[in-house]
Design an enzyme around this catalytic site. Structure first.
Site, PDB file in Angstrom:
ATOM      1  N   ASP A 265       0.255   0.184   6.525  1.00  0.00           N
ATOM      2  CA  ASP A 265       0.498   1.057   5.379  1.00  0.00           C
ATOM      3  C   ASP A 265       0.573   2.502   5.873  1.00  0.00           C
ATOM      4  OD1 ASP A 265      -0.150   2.889   3.138  1.00  0.00           O
ATOM      5  OD2 ASP A 265      -0.215   1.014   2.002  1.00  0.00           O
TER       6      ASP A 265
ATOM      7  N   ARG B  51       4.379   1.867  -5.807  1.00  0.00           N
ATOM      8  CA  ARG B  51       4.921   0.522  -5.825  1.00  0.00           C
ATOM      9  C   ARG B  51       3.976  -0.368  -6.609  1.00  0.00           C
ATOM     10  NH1 ARG B  51       6.546  -2.745  -0.476  1.00  0.00           N
ATOM     11  NH2 ARG B  51       4.387  -2.394   0.045  1.00  0.00           N
TER      12      ARG B  51
END
Ligand code: URA
Length: 209
Positions: free
Chosen positions: A200, A104
């Site tokens: 995360d 990303r």
């Protein structure tokens, strides 16, 4: 929302809650993810085709049903998808495995591809894409685009957590792809993280930060 399968089984919810805790160690997080992935595989494969075969029990001949694990392809969206593979393979050990490498871009939050490797004869196979977090949905859409181009028999998407934004993005581009998830959280923050989420997922699986 009928393409979203929210898996509310108490065992799934219990393990997910333990994983969300910020004090869960890498070891604990990984272990719970393994168990949860196996439970989710059970739910996702509920409608898998089976075939009748004749077998001998110690007493007589009977007909049983078997699935063809080799027709199933688990597609891991790197890197966090790897955390789901082992648990799923523990219940469907014959499944093939494909990988889609996407990261990303931290500024645009768009998916950038760096790797793509899939088994052959995808048109005969059922694909389950796995990624713990369906957040912005950009990586999921990019991965589904790539896998769809190989024309598998079916595609499903499996994540641990998602949010309304991620679901909307996937459904806009791929309304035919069902999403299986253990939770639909509140929203995304400005950095594309799911709230309340679990942080995360890649960092928590691999102990990086
Ligand atoms: N990816 C993660 O690992 N966590 C999030 O909350 C969103 C995307």
């Amino acid at each position: 929302m009928n393409q979203v399968h929210h898996i509310r089984h108490p065992l799934v919810q219990h393990k997910l809650t333990l994983m969300r805790r910020k004090d869960a160690s890498t070891n604990t997080f990984r272990h719970l993810l393994n168990e949860l992935s196996a439970l989710m595989a059970y739910e996702i494969t509920r409608d898998m085709p089976v075939q009748d075969i004749e077998i001998e029990t110690p007493l007589e001949t009977t007909t049983g049903q078997v699935i063809d694990g080799k027709k199933l392809v688990l597609v891991s969206i790197l890197r966090a998808g790897t955390g789901i593979l082992d648990g799923m393979l523990s219940v469907v050990p014959g499944a093939r495995v494909g990988h889609v490498g996407l990261y990303r871009d931290p500024k645009t939050l768009q998916a950038v591809e760096y790797y793509f490797k899939m088994p052959s004869n995808m048109e005969e196979r059922d694909a389950i894409l796995v990624d713990p977090m369906l957040a912005t949905g950009n990586s999921a859409v990019a991965a589904i685009d790539k896998v769809k181009a190989l024309k598998p028999r079916s595609i499903k998407f499996c994540c641990l957590l998602t949010c309304p934004e991620g679901i909307a993005t996937v459904h806009k581009s791929h309304p035919d792809v069902p999403i299986y998830t253990a939770a639909i959280d509140r929203c995304l923050n400005d950095h594309g993280y799911i709230l309340p989420g679990l942080g995360d997922a890649g960092d928590r699986i691999f102990g990086t930060s």
